[in-house]
Design a protein around this motif. Structure first.
Motif, PDB file in Angstrom:
ATOM      1  N   THR A 654       0.870  -1.182   0.000  1.00  0.00           N
ATOM      2  CA  THR A 654       0.000   0.000   0.000  1.00  0.00           C
ATOM      3  C   THR A 654       0.903   1.228   0.000  1.00  0.00           C
ATOM      4  O   THR A 654       1.815   1.342   0.833  1.00  0.00           O
ATOM      5  CB  THR A 654      -0.920  -0.004   1.226  1.00  0.00           C
ATOM      6  N   PHE A 655       0.673   2.123  -0.952  1.00  0.00           N
ATOM      7  CA  PHE A 655       1.612   3.242  -1.123  1.00  0.00           C
ATOM      8  C   PHE A 655       0.887   4.521  -1.531  1.00  0.00           C
ATOM      9  O   PHE A 655      -0.265   4.491  -1.993  1.00  0.00           O
ATOM     10  CB  PHE A 655       2.671   2.898  -2.176  1.00  0.00           C
ATOM     11  N   GLY A 679      -7.379  -3.272  -5.995  1.00  0.00           N
ATOM     12  CA  GLY A 679      -8.419  -4.280  -5.899  1.00  0.00           C
ATOM     13  C   GLY A 679      -8.895  -4.856  -7.206  1.00  0.00           C
ATOM     14  O   GLY A 679      -9.732  -5.768  -7.210  1.00  0.00           O
ATOM     15  N   THR A 680      -8.418  -4.380  -8.320  1.00  0.00           N
ATOM     16  CA  THR A 680      -8.856  -4.861  -9.631  1.00  0.00           C
ATOM     17  C   THR A 680      -7.754  -5.685 -10.280  1.00  0.00           C
ATOM     18  O   THR A 680      -6.579  -5.273 -10.310  1.00  0.00           O
ATOM     19  CB  THR A 680      -9.213  -3.678 -10.549  1.00  0.00           C
ATOM     20  N   HIS A 709      -2.715   4.031  -3.085  1.00  0.00           N
ATOM     21  CA  HIS A 709      -2.961   2.918  -3.995  1.00  0.00           C
ATOM     22  C   HIS A 709      -2.473   1.645  -3.326  1.00  0.00           C
ATOM     23  O   HIS A 709      -1.724   1.679  -2.331  1.00  0.00           O
ATOM     24  CB  HIS A 709      -2.222   3.104  -5.321  1.00  0.00           C
ATOM     25  N   SER A 710      -2.897   0.519  -3.906  1.00  0.00           N
ATOM     26  CA  SER A 710      -2.403  -0.770  -3.412  1.00  0.00           C
ATOM     27  C   SER A 710      -2.094  -1.680  -4.591  1.00  0.00           C
ATOM     28  O   SER A 710      -2.773  -1.642  -5.623  1.00  0.00           O
ATOM     29  CB  SER A 710      -3.425  -1.444  -2.493  1.00  0.00           C
ATOM     30  N   GLY A 737       7.061   7.171  -4.941  1.00  0.00           N
ATOM     31  CA  GLY A 737       6.347   7.753  -3.813  1.00  0.00           C
ATOM     32  C   GLY A 737       6.808   7.107  -2.517  1.00  0.00           C
ATOM     33  O   GLY A 737       7.979   6.734  -2.389  1.00  0.00           O
ATOM     34  N   GLU A 738       5.869   6.924  -1.580  1.00  0.00           N
ATOM     35  CA  GLU A 738       6.207   6.378  -0.278  1.00  0.00           C
ATOM     36  C   GLU A 738       5.303   5.191   0.031  1.00  0.00           C
ATOM     37  O   GLU A 738       4.120   5.190  -0.316  1.00  0.00           O
ATOM     38  CB  GLU A 738       6.018   7.448   0.811  1.00  0.00           C
ATOM     39  N   LEU A 739       5.886   4.177   0.685  1.00  0.00           N
ATOM     40  CA  LEU A 739       5.100   3.047   1.161  1.00  0.00           C
ATOM     41  C   LEU A 739       4.319   3.483   2.400  1.00  0.00           C
ATOM     42  O   LEU A 739       4.866   4.167   3.283  1.00  0.00           O
ATOM     43  CB  LEU A 739       6.032   1.877   1.495  1.00  0.00           C
TER      44      LEU A 739
END
Length: 742
Positions: A654-655, A679-680, A709-710, A737-739
Motif C-alpha cells: 500500500t503506497f 483491488g482490480t 494505492h495498493s 512515492g512512499e510506502l
C-alpha cells in the motif's frame, strides 16, 4: 586572346602572334601599350622537381616517427603520431598537388582522391561549367583535359601526394602526414620535366576556383616571371614551395621561384636528413627559406608505369602512309623533339584527309591501365583543320574511334599530350594519326614526335626519394591537419601557425627564418585549446535509479584544464558544482556543462532519469498473507527474497505515489501470478524462464493519480507446461512515492 586568367589576375591573358609576326615583335608591341603593365613570353621552364597507424611500412617512415631506424636520430621527426591524437585530418580539406600528375588509382591514395562534386565522370560534358571536361579528380593542363593521372617515369607527383595524404590506418603501405584529406591532382609538368608558364597559371587558377586551401608546389626555377608572381599573389590559399636542390646554395642571393616570392601566402621549405641536419643537397636562406622539413630517403607512393611501346618517329617503319586524299605524311629532320626527325604533314591542302596507321598493333594484354602520350606541333586553322588521333581494335580506322582532336595552335611544340587507353587494355590496339582540313584557309601543318604507350598494373608500389620536393609535402600535410582542426583559419593564420610550430634546432639556426624543423604537434599546440571539456555524469543512468542517487559530474580537458562545472536540476537555476544527491522520487532532468581555462564552453548535456524508493520484501509495511519461504542469495536485492507455490497466498504493498514496480525472479520452477491494482485484476504474469533471472521488474505501472494505492501479488497455483513448479518470488517493490506505514 587564347586564354584568359581574369578570375585569378584581372586582365592577365595569353595571346599568340599572327602568322608572319615574330613573337618578340608582338611582345614589344604589347609592352609599349599604355594599357599593358607588362608582357612576357609563355616560356617553357625546366622545372627542378623537388595513434600509430597499422600501415605495414609505417615503421620505415622516419619523418613521421624517427626511432633511430637506418642510423637516424630518435625524435628527429615531425611528431606526427602525437598530433594524430588531436586529428588525423578531414576529407573536407582539399590540398592541390601542382606537379606531373597524381595516380589517384593507387591503392593507398584512391580513398583520399578529391572528387569534384559538380562533375559526372565519363560523360564528356563540362557539367560544372569550369572550362574543364570530366575533371573528376583534378585537371591536366599538359594534355588539356580533365584527367590528372601521373604518367611520368619517376612518379614525382604521386610520391608527393602520398607524403601529404596516403590513407592511414588502412592496413596498406604507408601513411600520409594527414591520413584523411582530399588530394586534388593538377598536372602542369610534362614527362620531360618541362613546365609551360601558361599551364602553371591555369593550374593555380583551377586550384583557387575549385576550393583548394593548400597548394603543394614541389617545383623550382631561377627565372623571375611577373605573371607567375601575380598568380601566386592572387591565390587565396597557402602555397607551400620547395626551396630547391642546388647543394648548399643561399636563396637570399640566388633566388629559386616560387619559393623566393616574398608573399604572405608562400612558405619556402628546405630539407633535413634523419639526423635533423640540413640535407647536403638542400638550399637554405636566412631570410628567404622559412623552415626545414624531412626530405631525405622518404618512403611514399609511386606508380608502376612501364614502356609498352615507343617510336621516335624518325622513319615510317611500322606505319602505313598510303591512306590520304591529297598527299601523304613525310619525315622531317628540320623540326623534331628528339633527334633525328619527326613525322610531318606540312603545307597541307584544302579537303585533306591523310593518315599514318600502325601496321603492327600495340599489345595491351595483362595491363590494368594504359596511356598514349605524344608530342605535337600544330599550326592549323582554328575550328577547321585538325590533328586527330585514333585507337582501334583493327587497322580499319573509323571516325567513331577518334580519341584526340586539336585545331589551331601557335606553330610551337606541345609536349606530352596524354590519352587514357584503359578502356582498351586486355588486347591489341592500332594507333593512327590524321591531318584533316576543310575547304577554307590553310596554314602550315602538323608534326608528331615521340609516341609512347605506357602501361601499368594495380599492385602496390612504393619507393624512397630525396629532395626539397619531399620536404615540402610534409609541410602541406601539417597545414591540412590544422585546417581539419579549425576550418575557419585564414591563410595568414595558417601560415603563422605552421611557422610558429617549427622546432628550433641549433644546427639550423641562421639557415632559415625560424631556425627550425617542421613539427606537427608544436604547430597544433600553437593553435591553442580549441576543444571544450568533456563532462560525464557518473552514478546515474537514463531510466530508473534507486534513491538516494549520488551524481558526480566528471570533467576532463586535454589542454588548458577545467575552469568550472555547472548544473541545473529540473529546470532550476544553474549552480556551480560537480556533485549532487537526488532523493525525491519521480521523474527528473539534469542539465550540465563545463568550461576550460581557454574559454571553451561545452555544449549543455541533459539526462532524463527516474528516482524510486526501494522497499525490501522484509519491510513491515508490506502485508503478507500465508506462509512464504525466505531465501538468501547474493543475486537478490538486499540479499534475500521470499517465495511460495501455494495458491492464493499474497503480498500487498500500500503506497502513496504515481507508480510502482514489483521486483522478483523468473526461474525454471516458477508459475503464474495474478496482479491486482487497487483491488482490480490487471494482469496475470507467467514467471517461467529457461534460465534463472533475479531482480527482474515483473510488473510495472506509471502515471497513476497522486494518492493512496495498493498492489497485490497473488500466487495462482498454476504454471505452463515447461515449468517444474508454481513458485512466485517477491524480492522488493520500487515505489514512485512512499510506502504507507502499517
Amino acid at each position: 586572346m587564347v586564354r584568359g586568367f581574369d578570375s585569378l589576375v584581372p586582365g592577365l591573358a595569353l595571346v599568340r602572334p599572327d602568322a608572319g609576326r615574330s613573337a618578340e615583335a608582338v611582345r614589344r608591341a604589347y609592352a609599349n601599350r599604355p594599357d599593358v603593365l607588362y608582357a612576357e613570353f609563355d616560356a617553357i621552364i625546366p622545372a627542378v622537381t623537388e595513434a600509430v597507424p597499422n600501415d605495414p611500412r609505417f615503421a620505415e617512415q622516419w619523418p613521421l616517427a624517427n626511432t633511430g631506424q637506418n642510423g637516424g636520430t630518435p625524435g628527429a621527426d615531425i611528431s606526427a603520431v602525437p598530433a594524430w591524437d588531436d586529428t588525423v585530418g578531414s576529407r573536407d580539406v582539399v590540398v592541390a598537388v601542382l606537379d606531373g600528375g597524381v595516380n589517384y588509382k593507387h591503392e593507398d591514395l584512391a580513398a583520399n582522391a578529391w572528387v569534384n562534386p559538380g562533375e559526372i565522370a565519363g560523360n564528356r560534358i563540362d557539367d560544372d561549367g569550369n572550362g574543364v571536361v570530366d575533371d573528376v579528380h583534378g585537371a591536366d593542363y599538359v594534355s588539356g583535359d580533365g584527367d590528372p593521372l601521373d604518367v611520368s617515369w619517376i612518379s614525382h607527383g604521386t610520391h608527393v601526394a602520398g607524403i601529404i595524404g596516403a590513407v592511414g590506418g588502412n592496413g596498406t603501405g604507408v601513411s600520409g602526414v594527414s591520413p584523411q584529406v582530399s588530394l586534388m591532382g593538377i598536372r602542369v609538368v610534362d614527362a620531360s620535366n618541362n613546365l609551360l608558364v601558361s599551364n602553371l597559371l591555369a593550374g593555380i587558377d583551377y586550384a583557387d576556383r575549385m576550393g583548394a586551401r593548400v597548394l603543394n608546389v614541389s617545383l623550382g626555377w631561377t627565372t623571375y616571371y611577373q605573371t607567375i608572381y601575380d598568380a601566386f599573389a592572387a591565390y587565396d590559399g597557402l602555397a607551400v614551395c620547395a626551396a630547391g636542390n642546388n647543394y648548399n646554395r643561399n636563396n637570399d642571393t640566388t633566388p629559386v621561384y616560387p619559393a623566393s616570392f616574398d608573399l604572405a601566402n608562400v612558405i619556402a621549405v628546405g630539407a633535413t636528413d634523419n639526423t635533423d641536419h640540413m640535407a647536403s643537397y638542400s638550399n637554405y636562406g636566412p631570410a628567404s627559406v622559412d623552415l626545414f622539413a624531412p626530405g631525405s630517403n622518404v618512403l611514399s607512393t609511386v606508380s608502376l608505369w612501364g614502356n609498352v611501346f615507343y617510336d621516335d618517329m624518325s622513319d615510317f617503319s611500322g606505319w602505313d602512309t598510303s591512306r590520304y586524299s591529297v598527299k601523304p605524311w613525310s619525315i622531317t629532320s628540320t623540326w623534331y623533339v628528339s633527334p633525328p626527325a619527326a613525322a610531318a604533314h606540312m603545307g597541307y591542302a584544302n579537303n585533306e584527309s591523310s593518315y599514318i596507321i600502325q601496321t603492327t598493333p600495340v599489345d595491351l594484354a595483362g595491363l590494368d591501365y594504359a596511356r598514349l602520350t605524344f608530342d605535337a606541333w600544330r599550326h592549323t586553322q582554328s575550328g577547321g583543320d585538325y590533328l586527330r588521333a585514333y585507337v582501334s581494335r583493327d587497322p580499319v580506322i573509323t571516325d567513331d574511334e577518334l580519341v584526340f582532336a586539336r585545331s589551331g595552335g601557335g606553330a610551337v611544340w606541345y609536349y606530352d599530350y596524354s590519352i587514357d587507353l584503359t578502356p582498351y587494355v586486355g588486347g591489341p590496339v592500332y594507333l593512327a594519326f590524321e591531318m584533316r582540313s576543310n575547304a577554307s584557309t590553310v596554314y602550315s601543318g602538323v608534326m608528331v614526335d615521340d609516341v609512347y604507350v605506357l602501361g601499368g598494373a594495380s599492385e602496390p608500389a612504393y619507393t624512397t626519394m630525396s629532395g626539397t620536393s619531399m620536404a615540402t609535402p610534409h609541410v602541406a600535410g601539417v597545414a591540412a591537419l590544422l585546417l581539419a582542426e579549425k576550418p575557419s583559419l585564414t591563410t595568414a593564420e595558417l601560415r603563422s601557425l605552421v611557422l610558429a610550430g617549427a622546432e628550433p634546432l641549433p644546427q639550423l639556426a641562421g639557415l632559415c627564418v625560424t631556425g627550425g624543423r617542421l613539427d606537427a604537434m608544436r604547430a597544433r599546440d600553437a593553435l591553442g585549446d580549441l576543444d571544450p571539456p568533456v563532462t560525464t555524469a557518473l552514478g546515474v543512468t537514463a531510466g530508473k535509479n534507486v534513491a538516494p542517487v549520488s551524481v558526480t559530474l566528471s570533467a576532463t580537458d586535454d589542454r588548458s584544464g577545467v575552469a568550472w562545472t555547472r548544473y541545473a536540476l529540473d529546470g532550476g537555476v544553474e549552480v556551480d558544482g560537480s556533485a549532487l544527491t537526488v532523493t525525491a522520487p519521480g521523474a527528473h532532468t539534469l542539465a550540465w556543462r563545463s568550461a576550460d581555462a581557454s574559454g571553451n564552453v561545452e555544449a549543455t548535456k541533459t539526462l532524463s532519469f527516474e528516482v524510486v524508493n526501494r522497499y525490501q520484501e522484509t519491510h513491515p509495511a508490506l502485508g503478507r498473507f500465508g506462509s512464504w519461504t525466505s531465501l538468501a542469495r547474493t543475486q537478490l536485492s538486499g540479499g534475500t527474497a521470499v517465495y511460495t507455490g501455494t495458491a492464493l497466498r499474497s503480498v500487498t504493498a500500500t503506497f502513496t505515489g504515481t507508480g510502482i514496480d514489483w521486483i522478483g525472479a523468473r526461474t525454471t520452477s516458477a508459475g503464474r501470478a495474478r496482479v491486482y491494482l487497487d483491488g482490480t485484476l490487471v494482469s496475470t504474469v507467467d514467471l517461467y524462464a529457461p534460465l534463472n533471472q533475479f531482480q527482474q521488474a515483473l510488473y510495472t505501472v506509471r502515471g497513476l493519480p497522486e494518492g493512496p494505492h495498493s498492489l497485490r501479488v497473488e500466487v495462482a497455483g498454476a504454471r505452463n507446461t515447461k515449468s517444474t513448479g508454481t513458485n512466485v518470488w517477491v524480492d522488493a517493490f520500487d515505489v514512485c512515492g512512499e510506502l504507507a506505514e502499517p
